[in-house]
Write a protein that holds these residues in place. Structure first.
Motif, PDB file in Angstrom:
ATOM      1  N   ALA A   1       0.848  -1.187   0.000  1.00  0.00           N
ATOM      2  CA  ALA A   1       0.000   0.000   0.000  1.00  0.00           C
ATOM      3  C   ALA A   1       0.885   1.238   0.000  1.00  0.00           C
ATOM      4  CB  ALA A   1      -0.923   0.007   1.222  1.00  0.00           C
ATOM      5  N   GLY A   2       0.326   2.332  -0.513  1.00  0.00           N
ATOM      6  CA  GLY A   2       1.044   3.599  -0.473  1.00  0.00           C
ATOM      7  C   GLY A   2       1.757   3.921  -1.765  1.00  0.00           C
TER       8      GLY A   2
ATOM      9  N   THR B   1       6.690   5.140   0.898  1.00  0.00           N
ATOM     10  CA  THR B   1       5.914   4.683   2.055  1.00  0.00           C
ATOM     11  C   THR B   1       6.673   4.868   3.352  1.00  0.00           C
ATOM     12  OG1 THR B   1       6.696   2.373   1.985  1.00  0.00           O
ATOM     13  CG2 THR B   1       4.828   2.949   0.569  1.00  0.00           C
TER      14      THR B   1
ATOM     15  N   GLN C   1      -4.670   7.424  -6.616  1.00  0.00           N
ATOM     16  CA  GLN C   1      -4.390   6.721  -5.368  1.00  0.00           C
ATOM     17  C   GLN C   1      -5.664   6.243  -4.681  1.00  0.00           C
ATOM     18  OE1 GLN C   1      -2.017   8.884  -2.500  1.00  0.00           O
ATOM     19  NE2 GLN C   1      -1.354   6.993  -1.535  1.00  0.00           N
TER      20      GLN C   1
ATOM     21  N   SER D   1      -6.751   4.071  -1.056  1.00  0.00           N
ATOM     22  CA  SER D   1      -6.242   3.617   0.239  1.00  0.00           C
ATOM     23  C   SER D   1      -6.011   2.113   0.241  1.00  0.00           C
ATOM     24  CB  SER D   1      -7.224   3.981   1.356  1.00  0.00           C
ATOM     25  OG  SER D   1      -7.368   5.386   1.459  1.00  0.00           O
ATOM     26  N   ASN D   2      -4.915   1.705   0.838  1.00  0.00           N
ATOM     27  CA  ASN D   2      -4.588   0.293   1.074  1.00  0.00           C
ATOM     28  C   ASN D   2      -4.251  -0.485  -0.200  1.00  0.00           C
ATOM     29  OD1 ASN D   2      -5.065   0.578   3.914  1.00  0.00           O
ATOM     30  ND2 ASN D   2      -7.266   0.429   3.505  1.00  0.00           N
TER      31      ASN D   2
ATOM     32  N   TRP E   1       0.517   2.269  -5.030  1.00  0.00           N
ATOM     33  CA  TRP E   1       0.283   3.287  -6.070  1.00  0.00           C
ATOM     34  C   TRP E   1       1.594   3.574  -6.786  1.00  0.00           C
ATOM     35  CZ3 TRP E   1      -0.169   9.192  -5.254  1.00  0.00           C
ATOM     36  CH2 TRP E   1      -0.806   9.797  -6.349  1.00  0.00           C
TER      37      TRP E   1
END
Length: 212
Positions: free
Chosen positions: A31-32, A54, A101, A103-104, A107
């Motif tokens: 994620a991120g 991240t 983007q 969430s979770n 990206w």
């Protein structure tokens, strides 16, 4: 004698285990924000790494040391319409690391901000998708505000694929995987210096894991 035999067996088992372990731990990112294709200039050469956003501060990593994980939440279905036929049959499963983007979900972007103006002819470099190994095809594409796709790279119609990217670019696209499993993706960036010399980052290997 028995103790020596047991000790010898234990040592052999330890050596065998060490031989199959990686020389260093891999970093898994699920994620991120990351700039998966991050091209920089050293003053005489191009480099290609993965910028991990991240963590703070951001860290440049060797792509071979990172696993980008497409979690189950990235699973969706192929849209209807012939414009999306490169992803497969409408309604079939596809895993997408999105252009915008979410969430979770990881990206991944493209970044050439580390190449100064004037270092390369035309202030442009080429990013090449050299090869893809995995259970299905991989494509990278952008989607317009009206929903129309523009394909950057597509292993389904033959490789290598090349895309010219201007320096001082930070961009994102959709990364699509047509089946769950593990993929090995090889990129290379090339250019021509202001003096006319060809430069290359060399081929860099990326690993993606796609969860069912």
């Amino acid at each position: 004698m028995k103790a020596r035999v047991l000790a010898g067996a234990g040592t052999a088992a330890l050596i065998a285990m060490l031989q199959v372990l990686p020389a260093h731990a891999l970093t898994t990112i699920s994620a991120g924000h990351v700039d998966a294709v991050d091209v920089d200039w050293t003053g005489s050469a191009l480099t290609l790494d993965l910028r991990d956003g991240t963590v703070t501060p951001n860290v440049d990593r060797n792509p071979a040391d990172v696993v980008l994980n497409a979690v189950s939440a990235s699973k969706t279905t192929v849209p209807s319409g012939s414009a999306y036929s490169f992803l497969g049959t409408p309604g079939s499963a596809v895993w997408i690391l999105p252009q915008t983007q979410v969430s979770n979900i990881v990206w991944p972007g493209f970044n050439t901000e580390g190449v100064p103006s004037g270092a390369l002819q035309g202030n442009t470099l080429n990013v090449k998708l050299i090869s893809v190994s995995g259970p299905a095809d991989v494509s990278v594409y952008t989607t317009s505000s009206l929903g129309s796709p523009t394909i950057w790279f597509d292993s389904g119609n033959g490789l290598p694929d090349t895309r010219a990217i201007a320096i001082n670019t930070h961009a994102h696209a959709n990364w699509a995987f047509e089946a769950a499993g593990t993929y090995t993706v090889v990129f290379e960036a090339t250019g021509t210096t202001a003096a006319g010399a060809a430069v290359t980052t060399g081929q860099k290997t990326y690993t993606f894991t796609v969860q069912p």
